[in-house]
Design a protein around this motif. Structure first.
Motif, PDB file in Angstrom:
ATOM      1  N   PRO A  19       0.832  -1.215  -0.012  1.00 48.81           N
ATOM      2  CA  PRO A  19       0.217   0.129   0.232  1.00 48.81           C
ATOM      3  C   PRO A  19       0.751   1.320  -0.081  1.00 48.81           C
ATOM      4  O   PRO A  19       0.407   2.230  -0.405  1.00 48.81           O
ATOM      5  CB  PRO A  19      -0.873  -0.133   1.258  1.00 48.81           C
ATOM      6  N   ASN A  20       2.132   1.271   0.479  1.00 46.05           N
ATOM      7  CA  ASN A  20       2.825   2.365   0.742  1.00 46.05           C
ATOM      8  C   ASN A  20       4.516   2.047   1.009  1.00 46.05           C
ATOM      9  O   ASN A  20       4.527   0.751   1.313  1.00 46.05           O
ATOM     10  CB  ASN A  20       2.346   3.433   1.580  1.00 46.05           C
ATOM     11  N   PHE A  21       5.174   2.995   1.145  1.00 50.50           N
ATOM     12  CA  PHE A  21       6.625   2.765   1.249  1.00 50.50           C
ATOM     13  C   PHE A  21       6.879   2.236   2.676  1.00 50.50           C
ATOM     14  O   PHE A  21       7.567   1.261   3.124  1.00 50.50           O
ATOM     15  CB  PHE A  21       7.629   3.958   1.062  1.00 50.50           C
ATOM     16  N   ALA A  22       5.900   2.713   3.499  1.00 51.18           N
ATOM     17  CA  ALA A  22       6.191   2.245   5.070  1.00 51.18           C
ATOM     18  C   ALA A  22       5.811   0.839   5.084  1.00 51.18           C
ATOM     19  O   ALA A  22       6.273   0.079   6.057  1.00 51.18           O
ATOM     20  CB  ALA A  22       5.423   3.165   5.970  1.00 51.18           C
ATOM     21  N   ALA A  23       4.946   0.206   4.286  1.00 52.97           N
ATOM     22  CA  ALA A  23       4.505  -1.128   4.488  1.00 52.97           C
ATOM     23  C   ALA A  23       5.407  -2.129   3.521  1.00 52.97           C
ATOM     24  O   ALA A  23       5.284  -3.486   3.753  1.00 52.97           O
ATOM     25  CB  ALA A  23       3.173  -1.195   3.896  1.00 52.97           C
TER      26      ALA A  23
END
Length: 381
Positions: free
Chosen positions: A270-274
């Protein structure tokens, strides 16, 4: 970080990352053209595109845009492949790709594509491969960048087609082709259907890398490893869903070709953090950072490494370790790889020293924190 034996190094900047020697081991030719080149080739060939301006075409091929799915992402290739059906276009695309990579100090590039996708106007597979290899050879003479080719089978196509492509890869072994891949949509198209093609590759001691765990679960990675003998895994973001398989991949030092921006764009994460890159690196897996499709994802190796730093907390030392792992994971003969690693270690040290003299070093723990210099890479796998 502190300590009298730890040498502080400069903060991570775009200029520094661009100067460091890099690899790109997962880069699709048909996803890495220049927008201007597509427009020029379409005009020359009389090909109708969905847009005739740079901005319009960028939008039509999802350039840097979040897509609904991997399948949605792959529709961009309908546009790029439309202009990659001539010898001249293939030569130009390969030459420009290698030149663009050299401009950001990518020292070693592995370009992958499927010759069967470039036969609409009757080009022979051998002509297609020769045109790409010649473009890469000229770029090497001009810039010094070293590059090789990976030939792709396509998951949704008849497995017999994959066998023909495997035969082509075997024929060009030692002549610029260093590996075989299975690309395309994973779901509903298991790698095991193409086992005959992969077995031919393995019987001839050619390298195998397979797209797996990008848009389907760890069972896709298990098939790539256990059914197809993959030496590397393309993407592998879902490997973390199986602890046993993750440990197996780690124990056997099977490199992962990670492409963070592409994975976010396709919805694989979903995003870079994930994104699992940070976890994989900390756990000790051999990870490499790559572009996937420089055009469609609107990225470069430099951008991807800066994302790892800014979004995932990779320090300069971490980034240097990842760079070295890229060279270690290259499909190159051992002795050639050993020589290249020695050169790369010396170049990394030189770049860090040069940037350290050019700017004041921040205190440990400050923004853009200083880090220890990377230890020299071991030559062994």
């Amino acid at each position: 970080m502190s300590g009298p034996t730890r040498e502080a190094l400069p903060p991570v900047t775009e200029e520094l990352v661009r100067a460091l020697p890099k690899t790109d081991l997962h880069c699709h030719l048909d996803g890495s053209l220049r927008v201007a080149t597509i427009l020029e080739l379409a005009e020359q060939q009389g090909v109708k595109l969905p847009a005739d301006t740079t901005d319009g075409l960028a939008k039509a091929i999802h350039m840097g845009q979040i897509c609904e799915s991997l399948e949605d992402y792959l529709t961009a290739f309908d546009v790029t492949l439309a202009v990659l059906q001539t010898e001249e276009a293939l030569y130009r695309a390969a030459h420009e790709l290698a030149t663009d990579c050299a401009a950001e100090n990518v020292r070693y590039l592995e370009v992958r594509y499927s010759p069967v996708l470039h036969t609409r106007q009757g080009l022979k597979p051998t002509t297609i491969v020769d045109a790409v290899l010649e473009g890469l050879r000229v770029a090497k003479r001009e810039t010094g960048i070293k590059s090789n080719v990976i030939i792709c089978g396509i998951r949704h196509m008849d497995p017999v087609t994959s066998v023909r492509l495997a035969e082509l890869a075997v024929a060009y072994k030692g002549k610029g082709v260093v590996g075989f891949d299975l690309a395309g949509a994973e779901e509903g198209h298991p790698a095991r259907r193409h086992r005959d093609a992969v077995q031919l590759i393995l019987d001839n001691n050619v390298n195998v890398t397979i797209h797996a765990g990008e848009a389907f679960g760890p069972e896709s990675i298990a098939q790539a490893v256990h059914w197809c003998g993959a030496h590397r895994i393309g993407h592998g973001v879902r490997l973390r869903e199986s602890g046993d398989l993750l440990n197996y991949v780690n124990d056997h030092r099977i490199p992962l070709e990670m492409c963070p921006s592409s994975n976010v764009q396709t919805g694989s994460v979903p995003n870079f953090a994930a994104h699992p890159l940070r976890f994989y690196f900390d756990f000790g897996l051999r990870v490499t950072v790559n572009t996937d499709n420089r055009l469609v994802t609107d990225t470069t190796c430099t951008k991807e490494l800066l994302i790892a730093h800014r979004e995932m907390g990779f320090t300069l030392e971490d980034l240097c370790t990842v760079l070295v792992q890229g060279f270690k994971s290259a499909f190159l003969p051992f002795r050639e790889k050993a020589d290249l690693l020695r050169q790369v270690n010396a170049e990394i040290a030189d770049v860090l020293a040069r940037f350290g003299r050019a700017a004041p070093v921040p205190a440990a723990g400050a923004a853009g924190a200083a880090v220890r210099g990377p230890r020299p890479a071991r030559i062994t796998p």
